[in-house]
Motif scaffolding. Structure first.
Motif, PDB file in Angstrom:
ATOM      1  N   ILE A   1       0.838  -1.135   0.067  1.00  0.00           N
ATOM      2  CA  ILE A   1       0.089   0.041  -0.001  1.00  0.00           C
ATOM      3  C   ILE A   1       0.673   1.203   0.062  1.00  0.00           C
ATOM      4  CG2 ILE A   1      -1.643   1.255   1.370  1.00  0.00           C
ATOM      5  CD1 ILE A   1      -2.867  -1.520   2.260  1.00  0.00           C
ATOM      6  N   ASP A   2       1.888   1.340   0.846  1.00  0.00           N
ATOM      7  CA  ASP A   2       2.585   2.510   0.941  1.00  0.00           C
ATOM      8  C   ASP A   2       3.403   2.682  -0.562  1.00  0.00           C
ATOM      9  OD1 ASP A   2       2.248   2.747   3.439  1.00  0.00           O
ATOM     10  OD2 ASP A   2       3.780   1.457   4.064  1.00  0.00           O
ATOM     11  N   LYS A   3       3.791   1.793  -1.457  1.00  0.00           N
ATOM     12  CA  LYS A   3       4.674   1.918  -2.552  1.00  0.00           C
ATOM     13  C   LYS A   3       3.486   2.449  -3.438  1.00  0.00           C
ATOM     14  CE  LYS A   3       8.143   1.359  -5.229  1.00  0.00           C
ATOM     15  NZ  LYS A   3       9.255   2.114  -5.414  1.00  0.00           N
ATOM     16  N   ALA A   4       2.186   1.778  -3.443  1.00  0.00           N
ATOM     17  CA  ALA A   4       1.173   2.227  -4.436  1.00  0.00           C
ATOM     18  C   ALA A   4       0.689   3.620  -4.214  1.00  0.00           C
ATOM     19  CB  ALA A   4       0.335   1.354  -4.257  1.00  0.00           C
ATOM     20  N   LEU A   5       0.739   3.857  -2.958  1.00  0.00           N
ATOM     21  CA  LEU A   5       0.208   5.319  -2.494  1.00  0.00           C
ATOM     22  C   LEU A   5       1.364   6.402  -3.190  1.00  0.00           C
ATOM     23  CD1 LEU A   5      -1.405   5.125   0.972  1.00  0.00           C
ATOM     24  CD2 LEU A   5      -2.496   5.877  -1.173  1.00  0.00           C
TER      25      LEU A   5
ATOM     26  N   SER B   1      -8.412   5.548  -4.948  1.00  0.00           N
ATOM     27  CA  SER B   1      -9.340   5.911  -3.501  1.00  0.00           C
ATOM     28  C   SER B   1      -9.415   4.547  -2.668  1.00  0.00           C
ATOM     29  CB  SER B   1     -10.508   6.145  -4.152  1.00  0.00           C
ATOM     30  OG  SER B   1     -11.484   4.986  -4.845  1.00  0.00           O
ATOM     31  N   ASN B   2      -9.211   3.577  -3.443  1.00  0.00           N
ATOM     32  CA  ASN B   2      -9.266   2.175  -2.535  1.00  0.00           C
ATOM     33  C   ASN B   2      -8.275   2.102  -1.677  1.00  0.00           C
ATOM     34  OD1 ASN B   2     -11.694   1.105  -4.195  1.00  0.00           O
ATOM     35  ND2 ASN B   2     -10.283  -0.017  -5.475  1.00  0.00           N
ATOM     36  N   LEU B   3      -7.100   2.506  -1.938  1.00  0.00           N
ATOM     37  CA  LEU B   3      -5.851   2.511  -1.089  1.00  0.00           C
ATOM     38  C   LEU B   3      -6.040   3.547  -0.145  1.00  0.00           C
ATOM     39  CD1 LEU B   3      -3.163   2.830  -4.023  1.00  0.00           C
ATOM     40  CD2 LEU B   3      -3.603   0.750  -2.296  1.00  0.00           C
ATOM     41  N   LEU B   4      -6.734   4.732  -0.337  1.00  0.00           N
ATOM     42  CA  LEU B   4      -6.989   5.824   0.724  1.00  0.00           C
ATOM     43  C   LEU B   4      -7.819   5.363   1.887  1.00  0.00           C
ATOM     44  CD1 LEU B   4      -7.024   8.890  -1.570  1.00  0.00           C
ATOM     45  CD2 LEU B   4      -5.175   8.285   0.016  1.00  0.00           C
ATOM     46  N   TYR B   5      -8.928   4.476   1.306  1.00  0.00           N
ATOM     47  CA  TYR B   5      -9.950   3.725   1.998  1.00  0.00           C
ATOM     48  C   TYR B   5      -9.436   2.964   3.024  1.00  0.00           C
ATOM     49  CZ  TYR B   5     -14.407   1.384   3.095  1.00  0.00           C
ATOM     50  OH  TYR B   5     -15.292   0.880   3.751  1.00  0.00           O
ATOM     51  N   VAL B   6      -8.389   2.179   2.450  1.00  0.00           N
ATOM     52  CA  VAL B   6      -7.953   1.284   3.411  1.00  0.00           C
ATOM     53  C   VAL B   6      -7.205   1.749   4.488  1.00  0.00           C
ATOM     54  CG1 VAL B   6      -6.011  -0.772   3.408  1.00  0.00           C
ATOM     55  CG2 VAL B   6      -7.976  -0.614   1.369  1.00  0.00           C
ATOM     56  N   ARG B   7      -6.519   2.652   4.232  1.00  0.00           N
ATOM     57  CA  ARG B   7      -5.726   3.587   5.224  1.00  0.00           C
ATOM     58  C   ARG B   7      -6.446   4.376   6.117  1.00  0.00           C
ATOM     59  NH1 ARG B   7      -0.114   2.631   4.492  1.00  0.00           N
ATOM     60  NH2 ARG B   7       0.291   0.656   4.911  1.00  0.00           N
TER      61      ARG B   7
ATOM     62  N   LEU C   1      -8.876  11.619   0.968  1.00  0.00           N
ATOM     63  CA  LEU C   1     -10.218  10.866   0.101  1.00  0.00           C
ATOM     64  C   LEU C   1     -11.295  11.869  -0.391  1.00  0.00           C
ATOM     65  CD1 LEU C   1     -11.018   8.447  -1.503  1.00  0.00           C
ATOM     66  CD2 LEU C   1     -12.287   7.480   0.888  1.00  0.00           C
ATOM     67  N   SER C   2     -11.485  12.698   0.882  1.00  0.00           N
ATOM     68  CA  SER C   2     -12.497  13.797   0.572  1.00  0.00           C
ATOM     69  C   SER C   2     -11.940  14.834  -0.531  1.00  0.00           C
ATOM     70  CB  SER C   2     -12.586  14.748   1.813  1.00  0.00           C
ATOM     71  OG  SER C   2     -13.461  15.794   1.698  1.00  0.00           O
ATOM     72  N   TYR C   3     -10.650  15.163  -0.242  1.00  0.00           N
ATOM     73  CA  TYR C   3      -9.905  16.139  -1.260  1.00  0.00           C
ATOM     74  C   TYR C   3     -10.094  15.442  -2.825  1.00  0.00           C
ATOM     75  CZ  TYR C   3      -6.616  18.582  -4.038  1.00  0.00           C
ATOM     76  OH  TYR C   3      -6.139  19.666  -4.889  1.00  0.00           O
ATOM     77  N   LEU C   4      -9.738  14.162  -2.871  1.00  0.00           N
ATOM     78  CA  LEU C   4      -9.797  13.563  -4.187  1.00  0.00           C
ATOM     79  C   LEU C   4     -11.047  13.540  -4.686  1.00  0.00           C
ATOM     80  CD1 LEU C   4      -8.176  11.762  -6.428  1.00  0.00           C
ATOM     81  CD2 LEU C   4      -8.813   9.859  -5.153  1.00  0.00           C
ATOM     82  N   ALA C   5     -12.294  13.338  -4.014  1.00  0.00           N
ATOM     83  CA  ALA C   5     -13.631  13.200  -4.438  1.00  0.00           C
ATOM     84  C   ALA C   5     -13.793  14.457  -5.043  1.00  0.00           C
ATOM     85  CB  ALA C   5     -14.478  12.765  -3.151  1.00  0.00           C
ATOM     86  N   HIS C   6     -13.615  15.459  -4.112  1.00  0.00           N
ATOM     87  CA  HIS C   6     -13.982  16.932  -4.620  1.00  0.00           C
ATOM     88  C   HIS C   6     -13.213  17.693  -5.846  1.00  0.00           C
ATOM     89  CE1 HIS C   6     -15.568  17.376  -0.587  1.00  0.00           C
ATOM     90  NE2 HIS C   6     -16.831  18.196  -1.200  1.00  0.00           N
ATOM     91  N   ASN C   7     -12.180  17.183  -5.803  1.00  0.00           N
ATOM     92  CA  ASN C   7     -11.317  17.513  -6.935  1.00  0.00           C
ATOM     93  C   ASN C   7     -11.774  16.777  -8.234  1.00  0.00           C
ATOM     94  OD1 ASN C   7      -7.916  16.641  -8.438  1.00  0.00           O
ATOM     95  ND2 ASN C   7      -8.967  18.631  -8.277  1.00  0.00           N
TER      96      ASN C   7
END
Length: 537
Positions: free
Chosen positions: A219-223, A244-250, A256-262
């Protein structure tokens, strides 16, 4: 009149150009209707056209018209099972016509691609694979044909027998299929060779590398790669649902909120945007809203795998097992290699207390992810419920051997040994479990640490190893659920010592706990390890 020179064109190419020019008006009008999704209208104005381009658009319009009518009939995609049996009525007619053209060798690369899609839709997998391979030979740069071929390949052996064109697109295809087949090491090697060959600035390759690391749960590498990708290409939407799946897992709510708004600002009517918003609401435990956004994603693209799987998860959270089963089955229809859907079906049938069903689905998930400890632990639990304890032991030991993600395999194996009165093996499993918890720096309040110390304290007490029993009993006092038992055991040990009872010296070849757990080393019997590491159920 000025004539364009022929540039040494063959007679077939000259004929093709003449036909293109003759059909240009009809083709341009039909393309306009096609872009407006008026497929029947587009097909009507292309009747009788002879050029390859116009013929493809004519057939493709008829195919999409059938798909649209099928979707219109399927009013509620998560309704009763019979609604999932609605078929595209145009497929059989299209197959007959395209088959005639194919036998006469009159199909170009796009025509072959459409013929392959029709065959796949009719579940004629072998024929479809042959046609997609042919399409790749005729038009190697058409990525759609490669992707369709990728969806039909189920294992590496199948891949070996394909006669693929020797082109640089083949390398992209192999990297992609290796990622899909969970052959991540081979996929990363392919992507690295493509980077070295001159594709170092390709955001597609960077995103695929991130997806590969996501698949092996690094997960760290993927993020890290996704964050770098966002800096390079801030308006990119592709693969952001995986991010977003990775942000959800962590549980990274702000990110995740910033990504959704963006993504909403960029394009709120994209499938990936809907999935990201769904993940955001799911993280906030607003599962009804999350399911609504996943449904929106599926209205935009009914074959979008991630949305079906995620919607299944949401229905599981809402305890709507029948809807969850439907969603997971749809995901499997889209891609039979989706281990998450097979695993989700196993969990659903586990809730419904149908162990034979869940055993089947967990086995399918395990076949797709043979080195994923979660699948093995789930299989072990299933075998345990069916009282097949030998198979359960094999699964738990294998889960530990491949690297137990959730640190639960050894505890379950130890409890199984307890049931079978195999106290020495149970003690060894508990010791290994405690070593793992402390060595990886996890908090000692791990769910089963107190259980392990309690069992070891009682085991050493029975073996008359007072020092070791006392050390474990003292550790029991640090946990609320075992505090009283620990204190009671310490009193018993003190009483026996006062009566002159001495420690046993029969136990040789000590197996030590980490030194950080006690001032004294805590030995136990060395038992022969279970010879199960090479066995996969």
């Amino acid at each position: 009149m000025f004539m364009v020179p022929s540039l040494n064109l063959t007679s077939a190419e000259q004929k093709g150009r003449i036909e293109d020019a003759r059909d240009l008006d009809a083709y341009t009008l039909a393309k306009s209707y096609f872009d407006l999704k008026e497929y029947d209208r587009a097909a009507y104005f292309l009747r009788g056209c002879k050029s390859q381009k116009a013929y493809f658009l004519y057939m493709y319009s008829r195919y999409l018209s059938g798909e649209k009518k099928k979707d219109d009939e399927t009013v509620d995609s998560l309704g009763p099972l019979e609604k999932g049996q609605v078929k595209n009525e145009a497929l059989r007619e299209l197959r007959v016509e395209l088959s005639k053209k194919h036998k006469a060798r009159e199909l170009d690369g796009f025509g072959l691609y459409l013929y392959g899609v029709v065959l796949r839709k009719l579940d004629l997998v072998k024929e479809a694979i042959d046609v997609f391979v042919e399409a790749a030979h005729v038009l190697p740069l058409h990525w759609g044909a490669w992707l369709e071929l990728c969806n039909l390949i189920t294992d590496k052996e199948m891949l070996k027998f394909l006669s693929l064109p020797d082109t640089w697109m083949k390398e992209f295809f192999l990297a992609h299929i290796y990622t899909e087949l969970q052959l991540i090491e081979e996929a990363l090697q392919k992507y690295q060779s493509l980077i070295d060959a001159g594709f170092s600035k390709s955001t597609y390759i960077i995103s695929q590398i991130a997806v590969a690391y996501h698949n092996i749960r690094d997960i760290d590498k993927a993020l890290s790669i996704f964050n770098e990708l966002r800096k390079q290409d801030p308006y990119r939407i592709e693969n952001m649902d995986t991010f977003s799946n990775l942000l959800y897992v962590r549980s990274m709510k702000p990110e995740l909120s910033y990504l959704a708004h963006n993504l909403c600002e960029i394009d709120k009517y994209r499938v990936e945007t809907c999935c990201v918003i769904g993940n955001y609401y799911s993280l906030r435990s607003q599962h009804e809203k999350a399911a609504l956004y996943f449904q929106r994603a599926l209205k935009l693209n009914p074959r979008y795998l991630g949305a079906w799987t995620l919607m299944g998860h949401e229905y599981m959270e809402m305890k709507n097992t029948s809807a969850a089963i439907q969603a997971y089955r749809h995901a499997i229809e889209v891609n039979k290699r989706d281990y998450r859907a097979w695993y989700g079906l196993g969990q659903t049938y586990e809730i419904l207390k149908m162990p034979f069903y869940c055993l089947y689905y967990y086995r399918r998930a395990h076949q797709l992810r043979p080195n994923d400890s979660r699948m093995l632990v789930a299989l072990g639990e299933c075998y345990e419920k069916l009282n097949q304890l030998v198979e359960a032991k094999k699964c738990y030991w294998r889960a530990y051997a491949v690297g137990d993600v959730e640190k639960m395999a050894l505890v379950k194996l130890a409890k199984l040994h307890e049931q079978l009165n195999e106290s020495e093996q149970a003690a060894q499993c508990y010791i290994k479990y405690i070593q793992d918890i402390y060595s990886c720096g996890e908090i000692v309040e791990h769910l089963e640490v107190s259980t392990a110390f309690r069992y070891l304290a009682q085991y050493y007490f029975k073996c008359k190893l007072w020092d070791e029993a006392s050390a474990c009993a003292q550790k029991c006092c640090a946990f609320n659920d075992t505090r009283e038992e620990g204190k009671a055991l310490l009193r018993q040990i003190l009483q026996l010592r006062n009566q002159g009872e001495t420690s046993s010296t029969e136990i040789a070849s000590p197996f030590f706990l980490p030194a950080s757990l006690s001032a004294n080393s805590t030995p136990t019997r060395r038992v022969s390890p279970l010879n199960l590491s090479s066995v996969t159920p």
